[in-house]
Design a protein around this motif. Structure first.
Motif, mmCIF file in Angstrom:
data_model
loop_
_atom_site.group_PDB
_atom_site.id
_atom_site.type_symbol
_atom_site.label_atom_id
_atom_site.label_comp_id
_atom_site.label_asym_id
_atom_site.label_seq_id
_atom_site.Cartn_x
_atom_site.Cartn_y
_atom_site.Cartn_z
ATOM 1 N N ASN A 1 0.830 -1.208 0.000
ATOM 2 C CA ASN A 1 0.000 0.000 0.000
ATOM 3 C C ASN A 1 0.862 1.255 0.000
ATOM 4 O O ASN A 1 0.591 2.214 -0.743
ATOM 5 C CB ASN A 1 -0.911 -0.015 1.234
ATOM 6 N N GLU B 1 1.750 5.460 8.433
ATOM 7 C CA GLU B 1 0.290 5.327 8.416
ATOM 8 C C GLU B 1 -0.214 4.520 7.220
ATOM 9 O O GLU B 1 -1.210 3.804 7.315
ATOM 10 C CB GLU B 1 -0.360 6.714 8.430
ATOM 11 N N ASP B 2 0.461 4.644 6.069
ATOM 12 C CA ASP B 2 0.043 3.872 4.894
ATOM 13 C C ASP B 2 0.268 2.374 5.105
ATOM 14 O O ASP B 2 -0.471 1.545 4.573
ATOM 15 C CB ASP B 2 0.796 4.340 3.650
ATOM 16 N N TRP C 1 0.063 0.886 8.106
ATOM 17 C CA TRP C 1 -1.004 0.466 9.018
ATOM 18 C C TRP C 1 -2.316 0.312 8.272
ATOM 19 O O TRP C 1 -3.078 -0.629 8.525
ATOM 20 C CB TRP C 1 -1.149 1.480 10.156
ATOM 21 N N GLU C 2 -2.570 1.229 7.344
ATOM 22 C CA GLU C 2 -3.789 1.156 6.545
ATOM 23 C C GLU C 2 -3.831 -0.145 5.751
ATOM 24 O O GLU C 2 -4.870 -0.805 5.653
ATOM 25 C CB GLU C 2 -3.860 2.354 5.597
ATOM 26 N N ALA D 1 -4.536 -3.153 7.931
ATOM 27 C CA ALA D 1 -5.930 -3.189 8.392
ATOM 28 C C ALA D 1 -6.798 -4.072 7.505
ATOM 29 O O ALA D 1 -7.843 -4.575 7.940
ATOM 30 C CB ALA D 1 -6.509 -1.775 8.456
ATOM 31 N N SER D 2 -6.369 -4.281 6.261
ATOM 32 C CA SER D 2 -7.133 -5.135 5.348
ATOM 33 C C SER D 2 -7.279 -6.552 5.887
ATOM 34 O O SER D 2 -8.242 -7.264 5.564
ATOM 35 C CB SER D 2 -6.456 -5.182 3.972
ATOM 36 N N GLY E 1 -2.068 -1.707 12.509
ATOM 37 C CA GLY E 1 -3.013 -2.024 11.459
ATOM 38 C C GLY E 1 -4.196 -2.819 11.961
ATOM 39 O O GLY E 1 -5.342 -2.580 11.546
ATOM 40 N N GLN F 1 -6.469 -0.483 13.894
ATOM 41 C CA GLN F 1 -7.196 0.355 12.951
ATOM 42 C C GLN F 1 -8.318 -0.435 12.274
ATOM 43 O O GLN F 1 -9.442 0.055 12.131
ATOM 44 C CB GLN F 1 -6.239 0.900 11.884
ATOM 45 N N GLU G 1 -12.417 0.092 12.288
ATOM 46 C CA GLU G 1 -13.137 0.309 11.039
ATOM 47 C C GLU G 1 -14.322 -0.640 10.873
ATOM 48 O O GLU G 1 -15.310 -0.291 10.230
ATOM 49 C CB GLU G 1 -12.176 0.167 9.854
#
Length: 271
Positions: free
Chosen positions: A103, A196-197, A199-200, A203-204, A232, A235, A239
């Motif tokens: 990502n 942060e990218d 961790w994003e 999160a998937s 992640g 997060q 979500e």
């Protein structure tokens, strides 16, 4: 996983499930999905870089694959409750790292980067090299002297330039950051875990977990090293509206040290 660290390769939803009926993604599906994605990219021997990619990959499509969950009889026997493992060792790079680093690298490409530099002792560097190959980027991975020859070899097989610098990761990372600064804006720095990218992307994993399960897990067990996967996971839990209740710090050494308050004590001058 490729480098023998199973704690960071598998994600366990453990301790107790509110219901046993859990649907999992079958292994043939994961294998077929991975195969289909590999066919989207061709490789050429270009500019003296082995396996440099001529990318056909969409920048919007994730570089990771959905991975199956399997039940573990041995862990169930140990804890007395059903345990499922999220098998991210099935990822193309061999670990969950490709979720977050993929990502980050994709966003760097959209920002104009044509080359990346990463520092890693193993799995993060392999994920960065894989992402670069798929997206047609040049990649340099700086590793410390402690990185095993097998890890260096597998990173190089992805087409990355492997540099050995320093005795520990911290020294390799300082060198990697200097390389990025020297090369300018077309070069992106890829941290192994602190972004942060990243961790994003990690999160998937939780979003997949939610889709694969019929009910909410009673607990999610995750390893903590640098903290990228943990960030992640937290997060992702937020979500999908799953309450996050961290364990007592005493039950996890790395996590416990990370959340301890830091006291700065000034030394009194001699009278």
């Amino acid at each position: 996983g490729p480098f023998g660290t199973p704690g960071t390769m598998a994600f366990a939803a453990a301790r107790a499930w509110r219901r046993v009926g859990v649907s999992s993604v079958p292994w043939p599906f994961a294998a077929a999905q991975a195969t289909a994605r590999f066919k989207r990219t061709t490789t050429t021997a270009d500019a003296g870089v082995r396996g440099k990619s001529t990318s056909l990959w969409s920048q919007a499509e994730p570089l990771h694959v959905n991975t199956p969950m399997i039940d573990s009889v041995s862990l169930e026997a140990a804890v007395g409750q059903p345990v499922l493992l999220k098998m991210d060792s099935c990822q193309p790079s061999g670990s969950f790292k490709i979720r977050g680093i993929g990502n980050l690298v994709q966003k760097a490409v959209r920002g104009g980067a044509t080359t990346i530099v990463s520092s890693s002792g193993g799995n993060a560097g392999l994920a960065a090299a894989y992402a670069a190959r798929k997206l047609g980027l040049k990649a340099t991975v700086v590793v410390p002297e402690s990185t095993p020859p097998l890890a260096r070899s597998r990173i190089a097989q992805q087409g990355a330039n492997v540099l050995v610098q320093g005795t520990v990761w911290d020294e390799a990372d300082v060198f990697a950051r200097q390389l990025v600064e020297d090369q300018g804006s077309v070069c992106a720095y890829v941290h192994p875990f602190d972004h942060e990218d990243i961790w994003e992307g990690h999160a998937s994993l939780i979003h997949e977990l939610k889709d694969q399960m019929d009910t909410q897990p009673a607990a999610v067990v995750v390893s903590v090293g640098g903290g990228g996967l943990l960030c992640g996971v937290v997060q992702g839990l937020k979500e999908v509206s799953i309450t996050f209740c961290p364990p007592p710090p005493s039950l996890c050494l790395c996590y416990g040290h990370a959340v301890q308050p830091v006291w700065l004590i000034a030394k009194r001058p001699n009278p």
